[in-house]
Structures are given as C-alpha cells and as structure tokens.
Enzyme design. Structure first.
Site, PDB file in Angstrom:
ATOM      1  N   THR A 162       0.874  -1.177   0.000  1.00 19.11           N
ATOM      2  CA  THR A 162       0.000   0.000   0.000  1.00 19.11           C
ATOM      3  C   THR A 162       0.910   1.225   0.000  1.00 19.11           C
ATOM      4  O   THR A 162       2.133   1.086  -0.018  1.00 19.11           O
ATOM      5  CB  THR A 162      -0.884   0.042   1.260  1.00 19.11           C
ATOM      6  OG1 THR A 162      -0.083   0.435   2.370  1.00 19.11           O
ATOM      7  CG2 THR A 162      -1.506  -1.306   1.539  1.00 19.11           C
ATOM      8  N   CYS A 163       0.320   2.415   0.042  1.00 18.81           N
ATOM      9  CA  CYS A 163       1.209   3.580   0.035  1.00 18.81           C
ATOM     10  C   CYS A 163       1.924   3.760   1.369  1.00 18.81           C
ATOM     11  O   CYS A 163       2.879   4.520   1.471  1.00 18.81           O
ATOM     12  CB  CYS A 163       0.471   4.839  -0.392  1.00 18.81           C
ATOM     13  SG  CYS A 163      -1.082   5.057   0.448  1.00 18.81           S
ATOM     14  N   ARG A 212       2.899   0.934   3.313  1.00 22.57           N
ATOM     15  CA  ARG A 212       3.695  -0.239   3.687  1.00 22.57           C
ATOM     16  C   ARG A 212       3.883  -1.188   2.507  1.00 22.57           C
ATOM     17  O   ARG A 212       3.045  -1.256   1.601  1.00 22.57           O
ATOM     18  CB  ARG A 212       3.016  -0.990   4.835  1.00 22.57           C
ATOM     19  CG  ARG A 212       1.725  -1.707   4.433  1.00 22.57           C
ATOM     20  CD  ARG A 212       1.078  -2.401   5.608  1.00 22.57           C
ATOM     21  NE  ARG A 212       0.625  -1.414   6.576  1.00 22.57           N
ATOM     22  CZ  ARG A 212       1.162  -1.273   7.783  1.00 22.57           C
ATOM     23  NH1 ARG A 212       2.117  -2.084   8.193  1.00 22.57           N
ATOM     24  NH2 ARG A 212       0.724  -0.348   8.600  1.00 22.57           N
ATOM     25  N   HIS A 246       1.395  -9.141  14.215  1.00 22.73           N
ATOM     26  CA  HIS A 246       1.575  -7.981  13.343  1.00 22.73           C
ATOM     27  C   HIS A 246       0.486  -7.959  12.268  1.00 22.73           C
ATOM     28  O   HIS A 246      -0.162  -6.931  12.059  1.00 22.73           O
ATOM     29  CB  HIS A 246       2.961  -8.015  12.708  1.00 22.73           C
ATOM     30  CG  HIS A 246       3.233  -6.836  11.820  1.00 22.73           C
ATOM     31  ND1 HIS A 246       3.590  -5.603  12.322  1.00 22.73           N
ATOM     32  CD2 HIS A 246       3.150  -6.688  10.473  1.00 22.73           C
ATOM     33  CE1 HIS A 246       3.730  -4.748  11.311  1.00 22.73           C
ATOM     34  NE2 HIS A 246       3.471  -5.392  10.181  1.00 22.73           N
ATOM     35  N   SER A 265      -1.899   1.405  11.163  1.00 18.51           N
ATOM     36  CA  SER A 265      -2.029   2.403  10.103  1.00 18.51           C
ATOM     37  C   SER A 265      -1.639   3.793  10.579  1.00 18.51           C
ATOM     38  O   SER A 265      -1.590   4.062  11.776  1.00 18.51           O
ATOM     39  CB  SER A 265      -3.474   2.445   9.607  1.00 18.51           C
ATOM     40  OG  SER A 265      -3.830   1.214   9.055  1.00 18.51           O
ATOM     41  N   GLU A 272      -8.410   3.082  10.398  1.00 16.74           N
ATOM     42  CA  GLU A 272      -8.941   3.332   9.054  1.00 16.74           C
ATOM     43  C   GLU A 272      -9.399   2.021   8.395  1.00 16.74           C
ATOM     44  O   GLU A 272      -8.926   0.946   8.739  1.00 16.74           O
ATOM     45  CB  GLU A 272      -7.901   4.060   8.194  1.00 16.74           C
ATOM     46  CG  GLU A 272      -6.542   3.376   8.141  1.00 16.74           C
ATOM     47  CD  GLU A 272      -6.258   2.738   6.808  1.00 16.74           C
ATOM     48  OE1 GLU A 272      -7.098   2.861   5.924  1.00 16.74           O
ATOM     49  OE2 GLU A 272      -5.208   2.100   6.675  1.00 16.74           O
ATOM     50  N   GLY A 288     -13.357  31.449  -3.193  1.00 11.90           N
ATOM     51  CA  GLY A 288     -11.950  31.685  -2.916  1.00 11.90           C
ATOM     52  C   GLY A 288     -11.149  30.408  -2.987  1.00 11.90           C
ATOM     53  O   GLY A 288     -11.631  29.361  -3.435  1.00 11.90           O
ATOM     54  N   ALA A 289      -9.912  30.491  -2.528  1.00 13.59           N
ATOM     55  CA  ALA A 289      -9.051  29.321  -2.541  1.00 13.59           C
ATOM     56  C   ALA A 289      -8.295  29.312  -1.231  1.00 13.59           C
ATOM     57  O   ALA A 289      -8.287  30.280  -0.504  1.00 13.59           O
ATOM     58  CB  ALA A 289      -8.097  29.374  -3.722  1.00 13.59           C
ATOM     59  N   GLY A 290      -7.663  28.236  -0.957  1.00 17.60           N
ATOM     60  CA  GLY A 290      -6.952  28.105   0.297  1.00 17.60           C
ATOM     61  C   GLY A 290      -6.852  26.631   0.570  1.00 17.60           C
ATOM     62  O   GLY A 290      -7.707  25.865   0.113  1.00 17.60           O
ATOM     63  N   MET A 316      -7.224  24.600   3.176  1.00 19.49           N
ATOM     64  CA  MET A 316      -8.309  23.901   3.874  1.00 19.49           C
ATOM     65  C   MET A 316      -9.574  23.810   3.016  1.00 19.49           C
ATOM     66  O   MET A 316     -10.235  22.782   2.968  1.00 19.49           O
ATOM     67  CB  MET A 316      -8.645  24.629   5.175  1.00 19.49           C
ATOM     68  CG  MET A 316      -7.879  24.099   6.351  1.00 19.49           C
ATOM     69  SD  MET A 316      -8.077  22.315   6.479  1.00 19.49           S
ATOM     70  CE  MET A 316      -6.678  21.911   7.484  1.00 19.49           C
TER      71      MET A 316
END
Lengths: 349, 306
Positions: free
Chosen positions: A49-50, A52, A96, A106, A111, A186-188, A190
């Site tokens: 996975t990204c 592991r 494990h 994770s 998750e 707008g942008a930002g 968050m």
C-alpha cells in the site's frame, strides 16, 4: 514451520523511500509469478500500500525464507535499505498481521481501507497458488479479526480530519451527496481539502468562485467544475447545497439578509455552510435561520479533535482483541504441526 | 377458546416487547443483527396480533352471538387495533428505508400504546389497587369481549374505524420519525454533534419519510371522515352535526392539510413542517382519546355515549 515477515512501513521509512518500494498492481503480479518459481512447500503473500510493503512467507525450510527475503531486497535494489526493514517471525508475525488488518498499525489508526488492501493481497496470492492451508486460514482469520475489532471497539468511529468531518456532517444533512452541489468561494488549502473530500463522494456539481476569474478557472479545471466570478458566485448561493467560503475579506461576503434571500429562493431546502476564512466570510447570525447549518473551521477542528480523543481508549481494547486472536491462531498452528489439529472456531470468547 | 385468545395476545405482546428491547439495545450498541432481529419480532408480533383479531371476531360472533361484532368495539380493542396498524405500517417503512434506529422510537411508542390498552382502567383507580392479582384482574377485565351498544352494531363500524386507524398510524409513525428529525436537527445546530448524531439518519431522508407517511395518511383520513359522515347519516339521520368528535376530526384534517399546503405550495421544508407534523399527532391523540370526554355521541369509550 517458519513464518517470516519482512517489510517496510510508515513507521520505519520516509515517504520517498516507501514510494520507491511500493508495488503497483502489475508489479505485484510479476513478483508473485517470480515467487512461484521458488521451491514448493512455500506460501507467500505480498501486501503493498502507500504506507507499507510487506512480504509474508511460510516455509518449512529456513533457507527458503532467507532466499525470499533476498529476492525482495534485490527487487528493491536500494542501498542502505536494511536499517528501514523490519523482520517478524512466528507468533509475532501473526500479531503484526492481525494488528495491520485491524488498522492498528495504520497512519490513521482504525482506518477501513487497509482491510480491503489485505483482502486484495491475499486474493492475488491465492490466484497464483501461493497460499495453502495455513495461509488461507491465517488471512481469512486476519480479515475476520479486522472486522471483529471494528465492530466491537470504537476505533473506526468518527471522522478525524477537517475534510472528512465536513463530509460526515454533509452526509448527516443530505444523506447521499451525489445529488448535492458545492459552491467554493476563494481558494486556500483547507477549502480545497474540504472540496476534494466532497468530490470524492461524487457530488452532482461543483462551482468555484473567485475575485480573479483566472484563479477560479485553474481550480475549476482541476476539480472539473464550473468557474465563476465572485459576484456571479454570490448570485448563485441559493443553487448550492454546500457552500465553502475562504475569501480574504474584511467584511462578511454572505450577510444575514443575503442568506435569508438565498433560503427563500431555494425553497428552504437545507443549506450547509462551511466558513474557513479568518476573518469570517459569513455572518454568524445566519446559523439561526431554519434549515441552515453554519460551521466554521474551528468547529470542524474541534470535532476532529474530539473524535481522535474518543478513539484513544478504544485502541487498547482493539489491541487486546488482536493479540488474543493471534495467540489463538498460533496455538492452532502449532497443534497442526504436532499432528493433533485442534478445533478452531470464529468467536470472541 | 377464550383462554387460547388470551395466550395469542400475550405472545404478540411479548414479541412486541422483545422487539422494542432489541431496537433499544441496537440504538445504543449499533449492532445491525439486533435491528434485524427487532424487525423479525415486529413481523411475528403483528402476525400473532392479526390472528388474535380473527379469533376474537370468531368468539364474539359465534360463541357470544354478537351479530355485528368486530374486534375494535371498546377502549382495549381500539388501542389494540391502533398498535397493530402501527406495527404493520412500521414493517412497511422498514421495507422501504431499512433504518433500524427508527425502531427504538416507533416501537417504543407502539409498546406504550399496546401496554396502555390493557392497563388504562388502572390509571383512574390507582389508589384503590392493592397487589398484583388485582392488577391482573383489571387487565383481564379490560381484555374481555365486550357487550355491544346499539350505535356500534353497523357495517360501517367494520369500514370507518380501520380506515381511520390506518391513517392515524401513518401519523403516529410520522410523529416518531419527526422526533428523530428534531433530535438530529438539534445535534447539527449545536455545532458539536455527538455520538447520537452518528447513529441517527440524515435530515433529508427523515424529512422525506415524514412527507411520504403524511401523503399516505391524509387521503385515508379524508376517506375515513367521509365514511364517518355516511355512518352518522345512518345512525343519527344527519351527515354532520358538529359533535366534538366531528369537529376535532376536522381540526386534525386541517392540521395535516396545512402541513401539505406548506410543503407543496409555500415551500416550507425541514424543521417548521416537522414541528407541524409532531403537533398534528398531538391533535390526533386528542381527537382519539380526549374528545371522548367531551362528545355526547362518540363517548362510547368513556361509557357516556348513547
């Protein structure tokens, strides 16, 4: 019987290295093909996975395991890798795997995604005939433990990031978001994160309004949405179900009277407003309008923090279940080896 | 035969009780399996309840020789019918929405109604009750098959009453769903929704469900009132006489008419219309119970009727 695991994860390696070592779908198939060429009597599952990359091996011959580990290292072809690798054997490997499947290992504990990733890794290995009795039982059990832990503890409850909090609130208002439209002012960072999370829920359409139309167009292109000038956006507030505001402005751009008008024009259907700007873009008094729900960035962060806190105690509970199940499996695996196979049922007793 | 009827009703009551408990536990633990068990228990309870009605009708007509007897002729039977129709409506709602959490509210209300059907005599004479055996006697007395007063011996009894109760039960379920809506709405308005918000459904689904229930109940209410007027013509020689029951039935009709008007024409949605639907059920309950103490003609249940 030798159970071995060699792996690398977000706990031991930085993201750049993990990216290099992760296997794509095709690469996994190729690697599994190669592993199959190894001498028989061996089981292997490759989980990538990204966060592991892990190779689980079962072999009767310790040398085989060593060779498989070497295969992986060669495949990586990365010098100085040893310090980032971890090895686990026997019962600790089982522990494990169970904690990985439960989402306990994770980055965001609890998750859900990892459950499916483990399942896919197992199915691929099975398709290549790389699993037999022990690994079939082991991985099916791991998936069962993952489910058990999530239903019996609260580790998977509650959204943990501002973006996912925004989504879960929107879902509590509108249910299925595929009929909702989003208007972003707008942008930002968050604001964009919130928009992206909502897009991932396949919202009906998305509009981006900005003082500078070019900026709106760039972002809209990225989101496959519609670009609007700020004025045009303000004119269309009533047509959106979810409004996100992040405009640098001294005075609120959405006033009480403007929102009253918008609610009238949309026939009083619910409206969810997320105000990310500081100073605020939306007059706080609009929250008292019927069917309008105004949250600002502090509210969202407070909810995320609260969810994280309430997960804390559940992690210990989850770990206890995963470990208990690992011991149970290990006892069964040993009895299998000794010839007198013990009965082994799915239960929480 | 009559002993058997008592057992059947007890079994139905037990199933309803277990369903309510299962739904309540499901609401707190979020165990899907309990929700499914609750749904099956409601189905079982309703099936037994239906069998009980059939059995009562048989006993009343054959054993007691009551020619026009239908098993909804007194307080107990009418509440019992109300409870049954709520259970049936809820099963239909579950088939459409599968929201187990609603069970805790709807079946909670239903359980209260069925329990009240057996125990209502106790509430007026609570100070005179001594010991459980007396309670049991009072419950059994209220469950006995009644004598029929002349006004109720009519074919319209078999038609007007069930139509009214089907519409009332749609309003009852809409009321319970409305409470769920208002709880969720309050959570979301608080800006820090807690665990409760997580287990309750979304506002849009709830609002739509209430609308559908009222959209189903309202035409039936209209039909029920018309049938009632027809019966009044047979019984008292006039269609409409502004008797308290008739007046309040009209007020109920107007309350839900306003709800539908507000939603469809004035585009009111959400909170305000939901509050109206909750008030509407209050009016239903008053029309159903309270009015019997006001009405000369419909006072069958408080033994004031002619």
């Amino acid at each position: 019987m030798a159970l071995t695991l060699v792996g690398i994860s977000h706990k031991t390696a930085p993201v750049e290295l993990r990216e290099k070592l992760s296997f794509g779908e095709e690469e996994i198939k190729k690697a599994l093909q190669e592993l199959r060429q190894f001498p028989s009597e061996e089981e292997a599952v490759l989980l990538s996975t990204c966060n592991r990359t892990e190779l689980y091996i079962h072999s009767h011959d310790a040398e085989h395991s060593a060779r498989t580990v070497k295969f992986l290292k060669e495949r990586f072809g990365e010098p100085g890798l040893d310090s980032h690798l971890y090895f686990k054997e026997g019962e600790s490997m089982v522990r494990h795997l169970f904690s990985v499947a439960s989402g306990l290992d994770s980055l965001v504990q609890g998750e859900q995604e990892i459950q499916k990733q483990v399942k896919d890794a197992y199915s691929s290995a099975q398709a290549f005939n790389l699993t037999s009795k022990l690994f079939n039982v082991l991985f099916q059990r791991a998936l069962y433990v993952g489910k058990l832990v999530r239903t019996h503890t609260g580790i998977a409850h509650g959204a943990l990031s501002v973006g996912s909090v925004a989504v879960s609130l929107a879902e509590k208002i509108f249910g299925d978001l595929s009929r909702s439209s989003v208007l972003l002012f707008g942008a930002g960072e968050m604001a964009e994160i919130c928009a992206r999370h909502l897009i991932s829920k396949k919202v009906r359409n998305l509009m981006v309004a900005n003082r500078t139309l070019e900026n709106a167009q760039t972002l809209a292109q990225d989101f496959k949405g519609e670009a609007l000038s700020l004025e045009a956006g303000l004119e269309r507030v009533h047509s959106a179900d979810i409004v996100i505001t992040s405009v640098a402005s001294e005075r609120p751009i959405l006033t009480d009277s403007a929102m009253k008008e918008a609610m009238r024009r949309r026939g009083n259907r619910s409206l969810f407003v997320i105000d990310i700007a500081v100073p605020r873009n939306v007059e706080t008094s609009v929250h008292s309008l019927d069917n309008l729900y105004l949250y600002n960035i502090d509210d969202l962060e407070a909810i995320a923090a609260e969810n994280l806190r309430s997960r804390g105690g559940e992690i210990e509970k989850a770990r206890a279940i995963a470990n208990l199940k690992a011991t149970e499996f290990w006892d069964w695996a040993k009895s299998l080896q000794d010839g007198g196979e013990r009965s082994f049922k799915h239960s929480l007793a | 035969m009559e002993t058997f009827e008592i057992y059947i009703f007890n079994a139905a009551y037990l199933a309803y009780t277990l369903a309510t408990v299962a739904y309540l536990v499901c609401a707190f633990t979020r165990k899907e399996s309990l929700g499914r068990a609750g749904c099956l228990l409601v189905v079982l309870g309703a099936a037994l309840h239906l069998a009980d009605f059939a059995l009562r009708a048989y006993i009343g007509r054959v054993d007691h020789g009551l020619k026009h007897y239908v098993p909804w002729s007194n307080w107990f039977e009418s509440f019992s019918l109300f409870g049954f129709v709520i259970a049936a409506t809820f099963v239909a709602v579950q088939k459409i929405s599968r929201l187990h959490i609603l069970g805790a509210f709807v079946m909670g209300l239903q359980w209260v109604i069925v329990t009240f059907s057996m125990t209502y005599p106790l509430f007026s004479s609570w100070d005179k009750v001594e010991g459980t055996s007396q309670i049991w006697q009072a419950v059994m007395a209220s469950r006995a098959i009644p004598q029929l007063m002349p006004a109720l011996q009519s074919i319209w009894m078999a038609i007007h009453v069930p139509v009214m109760f089907i519409s009332y039960s749609a309003f009852a379920v809409a009321f319970a769903v409305g409470i769920v809506y208002l709880l969720q709405e309050r959570e979301l308005k608080s800006r820090h929704p807690g665990v409760m918000s997580g287990s309750l459904p979304d506002l849009e689904t709830l609002d739509l469900l209430i609308y559908r229930l009222i959209g189903w109940g309202f035409p039936l209410l209209t039909l029920g009132v018309i049938l009632g007027a027809r019966w009044a013509y047979d019984a008292w020689g006039r269609y409409w006489g502004w008797d308290a029951k008739e007046t309040w039935a009209l007020i109920t009709w107007f309350t839900y008419a306003i709800y539908l008007h507000m939603r469809l024409v004035m585009s009111w949605k959400g909170r305000k219309t939901v509050i109206l639907s909750v008030i509407g059920f209050g009016v239903v309950i008053f029309t159903y119970i309270g009015v019997n103490y006001l009405s000369e003609l419909h006072g069958f249940l408080s033994n004031r009727g002619s």
